[in-house]
Design a protein around this motif. Structure first.
Motif, PDB file in Angstrom:
ATOM      1  N   VAL A 201     157.650  78.950  20.707  1.00 41.78           N
ATOM      2  CA  VAL A 201     158.456  79.946  21.455  1.00 41.78           C
ATOM      3  C   VAL A 201     157.952  81.304  21.194  1.00 41.78           C
ATOM      4  O   VAL A 201     158.007  81.731  19.986  1.00 41.78           O
ATOM      5  CB  VAL A 201     160.159  79.809  20.943  1.00 41.78           C
ATOM      6  CG1 VAL A 201     160.986  80.798  21.811  1.00 41.78           C
ATOM      7  CG2 VAL A 201     160.565  78.434  21.227  1.00 41.78           C
ATOM      8  N   ARG A 202     157.811  82.092  22.282  1.00 36.50           N
ATOM      9  CA  ARG A 202     157.164  83.565  21.924  1.00 36.50           C
ATOM     10  C   ARG A 202     157.447  84.204  23.261  1.00 36.50           C
ATOM     11  O   ARG A 202     157.683  83.619  24.443  1.00 36.50           O
ATOM     12  CB  ARG A 202     155.651  83.502  21.672  1.00 36.50           C
ATOM     13  CG  ARG A 202     154.692  82.837  22.724  1.00 36.50           C
ATOM     14  CD  ARG A 202     153.349  82.771  22.428  1.00 36.50           C
ATOM     15  NE  ARG A 202     152.524  82.371  23.458  1.00 36.50           N
ATOM     16  CZ  ARG A 202     150.896  82.434  23.216  1.00 36.50           C
ATOM     17  NH1 ARG A 202     150.588  82.774  22.459  1.00 36.50           N
ATOM     18  NH2 ARG A 202     150.553  81.805  24.497  1.00 36.50           N
ATOM     19  N   ILE A 203     157.048  85.593  23.491  1.00 37.07           N
ATOM     20  CA  ILE A 203     156.967  86.293  24.524  1.00 37.07           C
ATOM     21  C   ILE A 203     155.624  85.814  24.979  1.00 37.07           C
ATOM     22  O   ILE A 203     154.438  86.241  24.314  1.00 37.07           O
ATOM     23  CB  ILE A 203     157.177  87.878  24.255  1.00 37.07           C
ATOM     24  CG1 ILE A 203     158.407  88.166  23.656  1.00 37.07           C
ATOM     25  CG2 ILE A 203     156.955  88.585  25.549  1.00 37.07           C
ATOM     26  CD1 ILE A 203     159.762  87.905  24.475  1.00 37.07           C
ATOM     27  N   ASN A 208     153.855  88.794  33.142  1.00 28.54           N
ATOM     28  CA  ASN A 208     153.798  90.159  33.301  1.00 28.54           C
ATOM     29  C   ASN A 208     155.032  90.916  33.474  1.00 28.54           C
ATOM     30  O   ASN A 208     155.204  92.169  33.281  1.00 28.54           O
ATOM     31  CB  ASN A 208     153.149  90.644  34.741  1.00 28.54           C
ATOM     32  CG  ASN A 208     153.886  89.929  36.011  1.00 28.54           C
ATOM     33  OD1 ASN A 208     154.889  89.542  35.825  1.00 28.54           O
ATOM     34  ND2 ASN A 208     153.134  89.731  37.270  1.00 28.54           N
ATOM     35  N   GLN A 209     156.174  90.106  33.228  1.00 25.95           N
ATOM     36  CA  GLN A 209     157.587  90.292  33.108  1.00 25.95           C
ATOM     37  C   GLN A 209     157.930  90.476  31.519  1.00 25.95           C
ATOM     38  O   GLN A 209     159.015  90.844  31.161  1.00 25.95           O
ATOM     39  CB  GLN A 209     158.557  89.740  33.816  1.00 25.95           C
ATOM     40  CG  GLN A 209     158.179  89.883  35.428  1.00 25.95           C
ATOM     41  CD  GLN A 209     159.217  88.971  36.266  1.00 25.95           C
ATOM     42  OE1 GLN A 209     160.500  89.100  35.822  1.00 25.95           O
ATOM     43  NE2 GLN A 209     158.709  88.487  37.370  1.00 25.95           N
TER      44      GLN A 209
END
Length: 370
Positions: A201-203, A208-209
């Motif tokens: 789980v990560r950004i 691009n959002q």
């Protein structure tokens, strides 16, 4: 006078060491080392390079095991002498040094004890690891590549040779799948607890959002096949296709059809290898992978029969085994053992011994409860 808590800790360490030495059978260990040293001294050994590598690798491993046991015995004796000196001279600095060394020795003994829990039929084998990207798109492909690096870095830290047999690159980033071997005794028994679904789980760096993304990768660990396994594969049961090796983005990295794909017709198992330079080498490597998969399949079928006889209807313990959370907090947690650390960067750089040791102990407990 020896403090009661120190005396108890020392007694526990000596007791554990005696149990370890009994399980490993030091007389047998020394006899195996002597036999392998005799083989290693044979001037014709390297006429068969594959056998020579196995002999020297096993010899190095067993010598290391014996040396580790002897060193730990010496450290336990030394810490007792240091403690007596600290007490007789009432030296606080030496006393603090004793406490630090006692903790360090205890950890080393615990690590060695884990080795005694590897008693499965194939545990002493080298390992073949397959990693595949699952749900999560490009993030899953990137995660799969991170896992490959994690295991290879783990092996490098221990001085274990590795060989990448096949890598299928994803279009945008990362890999679809990879197969590699870790050439060290007990690599299979050690890493087999890593088998299952890993979750990150990560950004997402590919969104691009900047949204949080959950991705999955599957890890499969197989024992490397040896000559005694009798895994025969008739030629009429396989189909062999050749193609050009490809690199990142699908681009061709070879102008000849050297990559090999083998399909085992009775089971539908498909394996491929493209990392060797020649088609003959790739075919031999792909056959080794296929034999390992068939060996694992045979093992699973035998286990299923045993479970049926015992009325065991539980599913595989390997699925959904670990989470790597980078956002909104940082933590890696094993979902079976509850072992967790707060430094995903170190884990993904190969610092996974704590997870492996906890997994081996957990598996042993599961086996004893059956």
């Amino acid at each position: 006078m020896v403090a009661p808590d120190f005396a108890e800790a020392l007694k526990a360490l000596r007791s554990t060491m005696e149990s370890i030495e009994a399980v490993l059978d030091l007389d047998s260990l020394r006899a195996d080392i002597a036999a392998l040293e005799e083989q290693a001294a044979d001037p014709t050994l390297w006429d068969d390079q594959e056998n020579a590598q196995q002999v020297t690798s096993k010899l190095s491993f067993l010598q290391g095991q014996l040396r580790k046991i002897e060193e730990l015995r010496g450290r336990i004796d030394d810490v007792e002498v240091m403690h007596e000196l600290a007490e007789s001279e009432d030296d606080s600095d030496t006393r603090a040094e004793v406490e630090t060394e006692l903790v360090s020795v205890g950890k080393a003994v615990d690590e060695l004890e884990v080795r005694t829990l590897l008693s499965g039929e194939y545990d002493a084998r080298e390992a073949m690891v397959n990693i595949r990207a699952e749900a999560g798109g490009v993030d899953a492909a990137d995660f799969a590549e991170q896992l490959q690096r994690m295991y290879i870095r783990w092996a490098e830290r221990k001085g274990y040779p590795t060989e990448v047999l096949d890598t299928s690159y994803a279009e945008e980033a990362g890999i679809k799948s990879t197969t590699f071997t870790i050439k060290a005794p007990y690599a299979y028994g050690t890493l087999s607890v890593e088998q299952g679904t890993h979750r990150m789980v990560r950004i997402s760096p590919y969104d691009n959002q900047g949204r949080r993304q959950t991705s999955f990768a599957g890890v499969e660990v197989l024992p490397v096949v040896e000559q005694t396994d009798h895994i025969e594969i008739p030629e009429n049961e396989i189909r062999i296709d050749v193609f050009r090796s490809s690199g990142p983005g699908g681009q061709s990295v070879n102008t000849t059809d050297s990559a090999v794909r083998i399909t085992h017709l009775p089971t539908g198992i498909v394996v491929s290898c493209q990392n060797e330079k020649s088609q003959i080498q790739n075919r031999a490597a792909a056959m080794r992978v296929l034999q390992a998969r068939l060996l694992a399949r045979r093992k699973e079928e035998e286990q299923a029969k045993m479970n049926a006889l015992k009325g065991d209807s539980a599913g595989s313990w390997g699925n959904q085994m670990r989470s790597y959370v980078l956002q909104p907090y940082q933590m890696v947690k094993d979902l079976r053992t509850d072992h967790e650390v707060g430094n995903p960067t170190a884990v993904l750089d190969g610092d996974i011994d704590g997870f492996i040791e906890a997994g081996i102990r957990w598996r042993k407990q599961q086996e004893q409860q059956q």
